[in-house]
Design a protein around this motif. Structure first.
Motif, mmCIF file in Angstrom:
data_model
loop_
_atom_site.group_PDB
_atom_site.id
_atom_site.type_symbol
_atom_site.label_atom_id
_atom_site.label_comp_id
_atom_site.label_asym_id
_atom_site.label_seq_id
_atom_site.Cartn_x
_atom_site.Cartn_y
_atom_site.Cartn_z
ATOM 1 N N GLN A 1 0.929 -1.294 0.126
ATOM 2 C CA GLN A 1 -0.018 0.010 0.062
ATOM 3 C C GLN A 1 0.910 1.318 -0.018
ATOM 4 O OE1 GLN A 1 -3.719 0.383 -0.015
ATOM 5 N NE2 GLN A 1 -3.087 2.293 -0.619
ATOM 6 N N ALA A 2 2.098 1.048 0.785
ATOM 7 C CA ALA A 2 2.940 2.286 0.932
ATOM 8 C C ALA A 2 3.609 2.694 -0.477
ATOM 9 C CB ALA A 2 4.121 2.017 1.812
ATOM 10 N N ILE A 3 4.009 1.512 -1.144
ATOM 11 C CA ILE A 3 4.659 1.697 -2.702
ATOM 12 C C ILE A 3 3.402 2.404 -3.574
ATOM 13 C CG2 ILE A 3 5.363 0.439 -4.356
ATOM 14 C CD1 ILE A 3 6.706 -1.483 -2.486
ATOM 15 N N ALA A 4 2.393 1.791 -3.550
ATOM 16 C CA ALA A 4 1.276 2.363 -4.444
ATOM 17 C C ALA A 4 1.029 3.779 -3.780
ATOM 18 C CB ALA A 4 -0.187 1.545 -4.202
ATOM 19 N N LEU B 1 10.089 -17.732 -1.636
ATOM 20 C CA LEU B 1 8.902 -17.937 -0.548
ATOM 21 C C LEU B 1 8.389 -16.290 -0.109
ATOM 22 C CD1 LEU B 1 7.602 -20.013 1.285
ATOM 23 C CD2 LEU B 1 9.235 -19.654 2.978
ATOM 24 N N ALA B 2 9.418 -15.508 0.279
ATOM 25 C CA ALA B 2 9.080 -14.009 0.846
ATOM 26 C C ALA B 2 10.217 -13.452 0.763
ATOM 27 C CB ALA B 2 8.272 -14.386 2.025
ATOM 28 N N PRO B 3 9.898 -12.085 0.707
ATOM 29 C CA PRO B 3 10.970 -11.089 0.630
ATOM 30 C C PRO B 3 11.599 -10.797 2.103
ATOM 31 C CG PRO B 3 9.075 -10.239 -0.390
ATOM 32 C CD PRO B 3 8.648 -11.417 0.489
ATOM 33 N N PRO B 4 12.717 -10.299 2.122
ATOM 34 C CA PRO B 4 13.232 -10.209 3.518
ATOM 35 C C PRO B 4 12.298 -9.361 4.763
ATOM 36 C CG PRO B 4 14.995 -9.556 2.030
ATOM 37 C CD PRO B 4 13.500 -9.679 1.296
ATOM 38 N N THR B 5 11.939 -10.067 5.768
ATOM 39 C CA THR B 5 10.902 -9.384 6.576
ATOM 40 C C THR B 5 11.351 -8.328 7.309
ATOM 41 O OG1 THR B 5 10.125 -11.799 6.953
ATOM 42 C CG2 THR B 5 9.501 -10.098 8.409
ATOM 43 N N LEU B 6 12.561 -8.043 7.873
ATOM 44 C CA LEU B 6 13.053 -6.936 8.658
ATOM 45 C C LEU B 6 13.139 -5.624 7.563
ATOM 46 C CD1 LEU B 6 14.065 -5.553 11.164
ATOM 47 C CD2 LEU B 6 16.300 -6.407 10.571
ATOM 48 N N ALA B 7 13.675 -5.891 6.554
ATOM 49 C CA ALA B 7 13.654 -4.732 5.392
ATOM 50 C C ALA B 7 12.428 -4.412 5.207
ATOM 51 C CB ALA B 7 14.386 -5.455 4.107
ATOM 52 N N GLN B 8 11.426 -5.184 5.041
ATOM 53 C CA GLN B 8 10.101 -4.797 4.633
ATOM 54 C C GLN B 8 9.329 -3.932 5.674
ATOM 55 O OE1 GLN B 8 6.986 -7.288 2.895
ATOM 56 N NE2 GLN B 8 8.573 -9.071 3.215
ATOM 57 N N TYR B 9 9.551 -3.989 6.959
ATOM 58 C CA TYR B 9 9.120 -3.370 8.251
ATOM 59 C C TYR B 9 9.924 -1.953 7.955
ATOM 60 C CZ TYR B 9 6.206 -7.031 10.256
ATOM 61 O OH TYR B 9 5.134 -7.779 10.427
ATOM 62 N N ALA B 10 10.883 -1.946 7.784
ATOM 63 C CA ALA B 10 11.807 -0.667 7.691
ATOM 64 C C ALA B 10 11.557 0.234 6.519
ATOM 65 C CB ALA B 10 13.430 -0.865 7.738
ATOM 66 N N ALA B 11 11.267 -0.582 5.454
ATOM 67 C CA ALA B 11 11.435 0.313 4.381
ATOM 68 C C ALA B 11 10.036 1.205 4.027
ATOM 69 C CB ALA B 11 10.956 -0.754 2.956
ATOM 70 N N GLY B 12 8.882 0.879 4.708
ATOM 71 C CA GLY B 12 7.811 1.821 4.694
ATOM 72 C C GLY B 12 8.172 3.221 5.180
ATOM 73 N N VAL B 13 9.213 3.564 5.976
ATOM 74 C CA VAL B 13 9.526 4.829 6.385
ATOM 75 C C VAL B 13 10.117 5.469 5.230
ATOM 76 C CG1 VAL B 13 10.899 6.018 8.008
ATOM 77 C CG2 VAL B 13 9.686 3.866 8.634
ATOM 78 N N ALA B 14 10.883 4.809 4.376
ATOM 79 C CA ALA B 14 11.682 5.261 3.293
ATOM 80 C C ALA B 14 10.803 6.049 2.474
ATOM 81 C CB ALA B 14 12.728 4.217 2.841
ATOM 82 N N LEU B 15 9.660 5.562 2.095
ATOM 83 C CA LEU B 15 8.448 6.107 1.113
ATOM 84 C C LEU B 15 7.808 7.335 1.407
ATOM 85 C CD1 LEU B 15 7.252 2.505 0.271
ATOM 86 C CD2 LEU B 15 8.710 3.830 -1.471
ATOM 87 N N ALA B 16 7.978 7.676 2.784
ATOM 88 C CA ALA B 16 7.254 8.727 3.380
ATOM 89 C C ALA B 16 7.617 9.953 2.971
ATOM 90 C CB ALA B 16 7.286 8.611 4.935
ATOM 91 N N PRO B 17 6.726 11.061 2.477
ATOM 92 C CA PRO B 17 7.110 12.398 2.152
ATOM 93 C C PRO B 17 8.090 12.853 3.007
ATOM 94 C CG PRO B 17 4.810 12.078 1.922
ATOM 95 C CD PRO B 17 5.240 10.782 2.665
ATOM 96 N N ALA B 18 8.084 12.743 4.346
ATOM 97 C CA ALA B 18 8.861 13.448 5.414
ATOM 98 C C ALA B 18 10.441 13.007 4.973
ATOM 99 C CB ALA B 18 8.580 12.940 6.944
ATOM 100 N N LEU B 19 10.697 12.016 4.396
ATOM 101 C CA LEU B 19 11.919 11.480 4.087
ATOM 102 C C LEU B 19 12.621 12.201 2.873
ATOM 103 C CD1 LEU B 19 14.308 10.033 5.784
ATOM 104 C CD2 LEU B 19 13.743 7.992 4.171
ATOM 105 N N ARG B 20 11.697 12.721 2.036
ATOM 106 C CA ARG B 20 12.403 13.224 0.724
ATOM 107 C C ARG B 20 13.362 14.190 0.825
ATOM 108 N NH1 ARG B 20 8.677 15.171 -4.750
ATOM 109 N NH2 ARG B 20 10.728 15.575 -5.927
#
Length: 372
Positions: A59-62, A249-268
């Motif tokens: 959802q965050a990527i979209a 099977l699945a992408p790396p779990t820890l990286a997924q939880y961290a990556a959502g923050v990278a997509l936020a407008p505040a980090l741009r």
């Protein structure tokens, strides 16, 4: 990677090496991303996620395409992958039957041809030229397309050249591919690292023929986290999920939880400041290296690479790369790694070190050239 291995071997012997061969900037992972990872480690079990990735991250990527590019992307079309390479692999395996052919730019990212072969396809080199910014022309694409051609793979900004496609030019290439019922696979992993021109996405074409691969590695500064994504046509999502389940099977779990923050407008703002630092490095290197006899055939508007022709008095670019490594302690990549289309005279230099280190590299290169 061979150059990297040789450089690291020299480092183990005590040599001071300047790494300009690997596409990995010297920036730390953004602090907000590291904090999010720490919170995830402390607060939840890190088991397998769905094969397509965490629903919240999809959802965050979209949403990222929405706030940054004004695009309405269905999260169901998004698959989180182990790096951008995982996204490309999924797309190719979903669309190719054994013997199908895929057009790849030459020069271009060297792993692509192996990914095509791994998926049972046949890679066909599509020569591209500096006069067209090392990107395909309609005439060349039309001539190269055969009854067995299934897809065209592009990158904008591109590796190794740093060149880009305008929306109009990308749209024209898409229309030709679509007229042949083919697939257009666009590698956008350097998206955001654009210094001139319009920052855009192939997803704006709103086409059932377009697959877009992206990554958290480059613009977001998360190379070692090994996380990317694929946005695919709706008709392919089911088969892509099945492929993901069986391939990794699945992408790396820890990286997924961290990556959502990278997509936020505040980090741009932080990420764009890093982009501006990369542009300053580019602008330091170009005049310095051209004054030493290197030639820049096409202007690099994005990514973090210079694709340079070696000085005319050098026998081959590969030989010069070896001398720079052994005599100057500067690691660069010979153009032959990126294809066969007039690559023997070319070098790729990644401006992924600080300006201070780049100035040292310039001085060392000058010394090697002078002491021939």
């Amino acid at each position: 990677m061979r150059v990297l291995e040789e450089a690291r071997a020299l480092e183990e012997q005590g040599c001071d090496l300047i790494h300009l061969e690997v596409g990995e900037p010297d920036f730390l992972t953004p602090g907000a991303v590291v904090t999010a990872a720490g919170e995830a480690l402390a607060s939840r079990p890190l088991g397998y996620t769905p094969a397509a990735g965490l629903p919240a991250l999809r959802q965050a990527i979209a949403g990222y395409y929405g706030w940054r590019y004004g695009l309405d992307i269905d999260p169901a079309r998004v698959l989180v992958t182990p790096g951008g390479s995982g996204a490309l692999q999924l797309a190719l395996m979903a669309i190719l039957d054994a013997g199908d052919r895929v057009l790849l730019t030459d020069p271009g990212y060297p792993c692509n041809r192996h990914l095509v072969s791994l998926a049972g396809g046949v890679p066909d080199a599509l020569p591209v030229w500096p006069e067209q910014d090392y990107q395909p022309t309609l005439a060349a694409l039309e001539q190269a397309w055969t009854p067995r051609t299934r897809a065209l793979m592009l990158a904008t900004p591109a590796n190794p050249t740093g060149t880009t496609l305008t929306p109009a030019r990308l749209g024209a290439l898409h229309d030709l591919v679509a007229s042949q019922a083919g697939a257009l696979i666009v590698d956008e992993i350097y998206q955001g690292l654009l210094y001139e021109g319009e920052d855009h996405s192939a997803l704006a074409l709103n086409s059932e023929h377009v697959f877009v691969a992206n990554s958290f590695s480059k613009y977001f500064g998360m190379t070692g986290w090994r996380l990317g994504w694929l946005v695919a046509p709706q008709a392919f999502t089911e088969v892509l999920v099945r492929l993901a389940q069986n391939l990794y099977l699945a992408p790396p779990t820890l990286a997924q939880y961290a990556a959502g923050v990278a997509l936020a407008p505040a980090l741009r703002p932080e990420l764009d400041r890093r982009r501006d630092r990369l542009r300053a490095r580019r602008d330091l290197l170009i005049p310095a290296l051209t004054s030493l006899g290197f030639e820049l055939p096409a202007w690099p508007r994005g990514a973090f690479y210079l694709y340079l022709r070696a000085p005319a008095d050098q026998p081959t670019a590969a030989a010069l790369a070896a001398r720079l490594l052994q005599q100057g302690g500067v690691a660069v990549t010979p153009g032959c790694d990126f294809g066969t289309n007039e690559t023997s005279t070319m070098l790729r230099i990644a401006y992924t070190q600080s300006r201070k280190r780049l100035q040292v590299a310039i001085d060392r290169i000058a010394t090697v050239l002078r002491d021939r």
